[in-house]
Design an enzyme around this catalytic site. Structure first.
Site, PDB file in Angstrom:
ATOM      1  N   GLU A   1      -9.483   9.574   4.297  1.00 27.06           N
ATOM      2  CA  GLU A   1      -9.717   8.142   4.167  1.00 27.06           C
ATOM      3  C   GLU A   1     -10.671   7.816   3.020  1.00 27.06           C
ATOM      4  OE1 GLU A   1      -8.455   5.378   5.787  1.00 27.06           O
ATOM      5  OE2 GLU A   1      -6.965   6.841   6.446  1.00 27.06           O
TER       6      GLU A   1
ATOM      7  N   GLU B   1     -13.718   5.634  -1.606  1.00 28.71           N
ATOM      8  CA  GLU B   1     -14.654   4.748  -0.917  1.00 28.71           C
ATOM      9  C   GLU B   1     -15.453   5.551   0.107  1.00 28.71           C
ATOM     10  OE1 GLU B   1     -12.744   0.781   0.068  1.00 28.71           O
ATOM     11  OE2 GLU B   1     -11.001   1.900  -0.679  1.00 28.71           O
TER      12      GLU B   1
ATOM     13  N   GLU C   1       0.841  -1.191   0.000  1.00 31.51           N
ATOM     14  CA  GLU C   1       0.000   0.000   0.000  1.00 31.51           C
ATOM     15  C   GLU C   1       0.878   1.243   0.000  1.00 31.51           C
ATOM     16  OE1 GLU C   1      -3.082   0.597   2.925  1.00 31.51           O
ATOM     17  OE2 GLU C   1      -3.456  -1.557   3.084  1.00 31.51           O
TER      18      GLU C   1
ATOM     19  N   LYS D   1     -15.889   4.614   4.176  1.00 29.89           N
ATOM     20  CA  LYS D   1     -14.768   4.449   5.090  1.00 29.89           C
ATOM     21  C   LYS D   1     -14.905   5.439   6.242  1.00 29.89           C
ATOM     22  CE  LYS D   1     -10.796   3.033   4.004  1.00 29.89           C
ATOM     23  NZ  LYS D   1      -9.395   2.890   3.585  1.00 29.89           N
TER      24      LYS D   1
END
Length: 464
Positions: free
Chosen positions: A324, A315, A261, A318
């Site tokens: 985030e 997203e 990541e 999240k």
């Protein structure tokens, strides 16, 4: 003798190719507005992305990946670690259900056992290595251990020291209980350590001490390590080498590393310093160019970088700060959040996109003029023939682009190159519309570059 040298050349070329750096993308799904997995696979193929990392082993995703040519890292989530550690019968069933029934039609290349287990307060690290051993035994039972690696992504917080880079070391309380047993497992199974690396967090917490250029992999003086004298041109390389130094301190120099990541958010809260679209484009774009055109790190120059960007989509479900929910390369509608090269074809074989500090094109419906300097629009060869041809037909037809130079007998005509014709037409349309945002997209078949395209004597116009 000539045949021998020919064989040797092919063998060495294959070895070199096998160790080339590569870029994949994390495919997270904590959202309620994402396209279904088959559409996501179409998007990945159109963008030339051939490696993804999942955070589970979802059957609908693995089924959609079948026969796609896209390799996947699947995950056994943290909440299953204790069960996986307790009994091989559990991992036998898990492998049968989530791996064996999909492989090899779906190219599963590795299993990530847990995620950042050392920083998860709800799950003890004592289960990690036993779970990895049981999973490996289950893979052996189904004759898959030679094809599928097992590892576990760790966060940089597993290090007790990371600066200067040469002082990299693991937290003392983790070394004997879990770090050494895990590294022994990776060595024994010829696997690699998975590491999550986020220069953004270090910059956000220390923006008064860390140069933004250093954090974004921009050109600059870099930082010289006071311990080994090596010069680091980016915080990313320094953080990766801190992990290598930590492994070296424990005598595991032979274990390799994959960055599972890394990324930079395009939006954040006020306190999240540096979380902007421009910085996200710069970090990810420069990192892709670095990985696909460079070698290894200063400490491990022989080991090519292998990286999974975080993440494929924004997203919306999240939790946590605004950042985030804004790490995605794409919006849920499949349009890019910003335009950067993602494949070797764009970084090496085709026109290069300079993202060193320049704001990337946002392919949306907004037709306000681009704020960037001199730019051109070129074809995305990974979009496929159908998309390129459709974009070319639109540009030269309804779009009103000047396509006279790509007609038979003209300067830019090449009967065997759809890429050249499409690039010329896309650029003509883009320039005619004053380089407005949204005019260099063509359904993902085009992207913006800041260096003039070079196709022999064919000269691309810069404005009308």
């Amino acid at each position: 003798m000539a045949a021998f040298y020919s064989f040797l050349y092919l063998f060495l070329s294959a070895v070199a190719l096998a160790d080339e750096g590569w870029v994949g993308v994390n495919y997270g799904r904590i959202a309620d507005n994402l396209p279904p997995p088959p559409k996501v696979v179409e998007l990945l193929k159109a963008q030339g992305i051939d490696r993804i990392k999942l955070f589970d082993a979802d059957s609908t995703v693995l089924a959609a990946l079948a026969n796609s040519g896209i390799s996947a890292v699947v995950a056994l989530p943290n909440e299953l670690l204790s069960s996986a550690a307790a009994a091989q019968s559990f991992t036998d069933q898990w492998v049968q259900t989530n791996i064996a029934r999909f492989y090899p039609t779906t190219k599963i290349e590795a299993i990530a056992v847990g995620n950042e287990v050392f920083v998860d307060p709800n799950h003890s690290t004592q289960f990690l290595v036993p779970a990895m051993n049981n999973l490996h035994a289950s893979l052996e039972k189904y004759n898959l251990s030679g094809s599928i690696k097992i590892s576990s992504p760790i966060a940089l917080s597993a290090l007790g020291s990371s600066y200067p880079t040469s002082s990299g070391s693991f937290q003392e309380d983790l070394i004997e209980p879990v770090i050494k047993p895990m590294l022994d497992f990776l060595r024994r199974t010829q696997s690699y350590l998975m590491v999550n690396v986020y220069p953004f967090f270090a910059y956000m917490d220390n923006s008064d001490k860390i140069s933004l250029d250093y954090a974004l992999l921009r050109d600059g003086p870099g930082v010289v390590d006071s311990g080994n004298g090596l010069r680091y041109s980016s915080l990313f390389e320094a953080q990766v080498d801190a992990v290598y130094a930590a492994m070296s301190a424990l005598k595991y120099d032979d274990v390799k590393l994959v960055v599972t990541e890394t990324g930079w958010p395009s939006k954040g809260d006020t306190k999240e310093v540096g979380a902007t679209e421009e910085n996200a484009a710069s970090y990810n774009g420069n990192l892709v160019q670095r990985v696909l055109t460079g070698g290894g790190t200063p400490l491990r120059p022989q080991d090519s970088l292998k990286v999974f960007l975080f993440a494929l989509f924004n997203e919306n479900k999240k939790s946590g700060p605004t950042s985030e929910r804004n790490y995605g390369l794409f919006y849920p509608n499949e349009q890019r959040v910003y335009d950067i090269p993602l494949t070797r074809a764009h970084v090496q074989g085709g026109p290069q996109t300079s993202v060193n500090g320049s704001k990337a094109q946002v392919p949306s419906g907004d037709l306000t003029p681009s704020s960037r300097g001199q730019t051109w629009c070129v074809a995305n060869i990974n979009a496929g023939v159908e998309k390129l041809q459709a974009g070319l037909d639109y540009a030269c037809g309804e779009g009103g682009a000047d396509c006279r130079s790509i007609q038979p007998g003209s300067m830019c005509y090449n009967s065997n190159s759809l890429e050249v014709h499409a690039s010329y037409a896309f650029n003509s349309y883009y320039q005619k519309n004053a380089r407005a945002r949204g005019t260099c997209y063509f359904g993902g078949a085009a992207y913006v570059v800041s260096q003039p395209p070079s196709y022999g004597e064919c000269v691309f116009p810069t404005g009308y």
